[in-house]
Write an enzyme that holds these catalytic residues in place. Structure first.
Site, short mmCIF file in Angstrom:
data_model
loop_
_atom_site.label_atom_id
_atom_site.label_comp_id
_atom_site.label_asym_id
_atom_site.label_seq_id
_atom_site.Cartn_x
_atom_site.Cartn_y
_atom_site.Cartn_z
N SER A 264 0.84 -1.19 0.00
CA SER A 264 0.00 0.00 0.00
C SER A 264 0.87 1.24 0.00
O SER A 264 2.10 1.16 0.06
CB SER A 264 -0.90 -0.01 1.22
OG SER A 264 -0.12 0.19 2.38
N LYS A 265 0.21 2.38 -0.05
CA LYS A 265 0.93 3.64 -0.21
C LYS A 265 2.05 3.84 0.80
O LYS A 265 3.06 4.44 0.50
CB LYS A 265 -0.04 4.81 -0.13
CG LYS A 265 -0.97 4.84 -1.32
CD LYS A 265 -1.25 6.25 -1.79
CE LYS A 265 -2.14 6.26 -3.01
NZ LYS A 265 -3.53 5.91 -2.70
N ARG A 266 1.84 3.33 2.01
CA ARG A 266 2.89 3.62 2.99
C ARG A 266 4.16 2.83 2.71
O ARG A 266 5.18 3.04 3.36
CB ARG A 266 2.38 3.43 4.41
CG ARG A 266 2.21 2.08 4.87
CD ARG A 266 1.28 1.95 6.06
NE ARG A 266 0.78 0.60 6.06
CZ ARG A 266 1.56 -0.44 6.36
NH1 ARG A 266 2.81 -0.25 6.74
NH2 ARG A 266 1.09 -1.65 6.29
N GLY A 268 5.52 3.12 -0.15
CA GLY A 268 6.14 3.87 -1.23
C GLY A 268 5.24 3.83 -2.45
O GLY A 268 4.02 3.78 -2.31
#
Length: 507
Positions: A264-266, A268
RNA sequence: GGCGCUAUCGUCUAGGGGUUAGGACGUGAGAUUCUCAAUCUUAAAACCCGGGUUCGAUUCCCGGUAGCGCUACCA
């Protein structure tokens, strides 16, 4: 090849940017279709009106094209009709088709109207939880008499449509996992159509519309993420209710981040367009994604073009276990393709990243273009992605003597006595020289400075390097010097060697 | 809670009843270089645990454990 034509589809929801996990699904579908000489269909699943947005659909299409995954049938685009004979290819345009099929199921007694309220259903679930039983619908409305149904309808009661699940195990074949079987009670009577009033009104639920679409579009192989694996028995029951043949299934494992959580976005970058913006090449992403969950038959080949993948790929060799996304390996592949990239195309791409220092490429004189090509040839092999170019090239375009003196690494070198004398000797020679400094001049001077000061090796080179580039380490002078001097002649404000020395020593 | 899927170096994977368990990324060392990077060479590094089947299991079966998914009138 069997009698049935190979037809596969990629069916994204336009609720966000194309995630690399979905991109891999798209790729595997595409490869499978191309390998089999079948059709690859793009279908937009935009039934979630709340979250679906047109701009995401545009980006999706753009990203798929960028990856090189073209489709044979897909939704219409502005000014162009839909391609393919099985449309429409947007679920939002298929509502009447779903409604017809619901009527049919209801008429045939394969589905029934359920008047239960959300509260009643929740109570059932809570009870099941408390008794450690699976959450299954009690089937309360399954045996409602015709009279009662009429009464409810007349009273304007909302109802959902549920499928009657037959009392036998639901099994399907999965190309990557083998036979998967679920007991009927694990499925319970699933909702097909959301509740509303009216004949069969309400919006169909995802699991229902996919089956209708896949069947009507004659999809032969359903290749998708394994988060759908538990949905599949429900879908199998729907195929059965309609008397449709089951397609082959292939459920692809999840892509995880380094912490083993869903990527997921966290972690990267996760969306294809972000990778593109960072300066990853599509061939690198495609190659990497292919390797994430699939291995070549020889167990060692890793570099593949799309064409090569097409002939090497097979679903039977896809790994069932989840895979962790490895940015290092992607970087390695990207470096590889960057080195291989054809100069004109690469220059065009790279130009954008350095636009701050450059005039528009269309209006750039030939001298600048060819200088830029040389610059890239020299520096690109040393970056993982194109967006690292500005930092890597900052010293070429600009030069800040004061700032570079302050860097710890530099000041340590500069404070040595030998550095002072080396720089003084070096500066004398640069000042005495007219015109651009050529590598031969430079070599001769360094030998002279070496003789005059007794400094050698790093002691000799590091201060000069700092004076010229702002750092004690960097690329070889032989090629760097001409790049700087020729660049200085371009009128972009790139300081020449003598300007650099003058400004540095003058500080 | 229930159901399901998965399990080989740190990571991606190859393999498969008897192998020195192979490759790649990353990591370490060496070569090269004024230096960094790139490049080349090289090294270390793995079959989740317990039972069973078998002459022999990392491989087949069962159980456990762990991770993930589903458990919605989301997709």
């Amino acid at each position: 090849m069997n009698a049935r034509n190979v037809r596969v589809r990629f069916a994204p929801s336009p609720t966000g940017l194309l995630h690399v996990g979905n991109a891999r699904t798209a790729l595997y579908n595409w490869l499978f279709a191309r390998r089999a000489g079948g059709s690859y269909i793009l279908r937009i699943e935009d039934t979630d009106l709340e979250r679906s947005e047109e701009r995401y659909e545009d980006r999706l299409i753009e990203d798929l094209r960028w990856l090189g995954l073209d489709w044979d049938e897909g939704p219409d685009e502005p000014g162009a009709p839909a391609s393919g004979e099985f449309g429409p290819y947007r679920q939002s345009h298929r509502q009447s088709i779903y409604a017809e099929h619901t009527e049919r199921l209801l008429a045939e007694g394969k589905a029934y109207r359920c008047f239960c309220t959300a509260e009643e259903l929740e109570a059932e679930r809570n009870l099941a939880s408390a008794e450690h039983r699976p959450h299954v619908y009690s089937g309360r409305c399954r045996h409602l008499g015709a009279a009662e149904i009429e009464r409810n309808l007349a009273a304007g009661q909302h109802f959902a449509v549920r499928l009657k699940i037959a009392d036998h195990p639901l099994r399907f074949h999965d190309l990557v996992r083998g036979v998967v079987e679920f007991p009927p009670e694990a499925v319970s009577d699933p909702i097909l159509v959301r509740s509303a009033t009216g004949a069969s009104a309400g919006f169909p639920v995802y699991n229902y519309s996919v089956v209708i679409d896949d069947a009507l579009m004659q999809i032969s192989h359903v290749i998708r993420g394994d988060d759908h694996i538990a949905n599949t028995p429900r879908q199998v029951a729907i195929y059965e209710a309609f008397g449709w043949p089951l397609p082959e299934f292939a459920h692809l494992s999840t892509i995880l981040g380094a912490d083993r959580e869903r990527l997921s976005k966290r972690h990267g970058a996760t969306s294809v367009s972000t990778f593109r913006e960072m300066g990853y090449l599509p061939e690198a992403l495609v190659n990497y994604l292919a390797l994430l969950g699939w291995g070549a038959e020889d167990g060692r080949t890793e570099i593949f073009t799309l064409d090569e993948l097409t002939s090497a790929f097979s679903l039977e060799r896809v790994t069932p276990s989840p895979a962790i996304f490895d940015f290092d390996k992607l970087n390695w592949l990207n470096r590889h393709y960057l080195k291989l990239a054809a100069p004109p195309g690469l220059a065009e791409l790279a130009w954008g990243y350095l636009a701050y220092h450059l005039p528009p490429r269309e209006s750039a004189p030939e001298a600048l273009r060819s200088w830029f090509d040389r610059l890239l040839a020299f520096f690109v092999p040393h970056v993982d992605r194109l967006d690292q170019l500005p930092a890597k090239l900052a010293f070429v375009f600009g030069f800040d003597p004061e700032a570079s003196r302050l860097v710890d690494e530099n000041s340590a070198v500069l404070s040595a006595d030998s550095s002072r004398t080396v720089l003084a000797e070096f500066a004398d020679r640069v000042r005495a020289h007219a015109g651009p400094v050529r590598p031969d001049d430079f070599k001769r001077w360094m030998n002279e400075v070496k003789a005059a000061t007794g400094a050698k090796g790093a002691e000799l080179f590091h201060p000069v390097r700092i004076a010229l580039t702002g750092a004690p380490s960097g690329p070889e002078f032989d090629k760097l010097l001409p790049l700087i001097e020729d660049g200085a002649a371009l009128g972009l404000g790139i300081p020449s060697v003598s300007e650099r020395v003058e400004r540095f020593v003058g500080v």
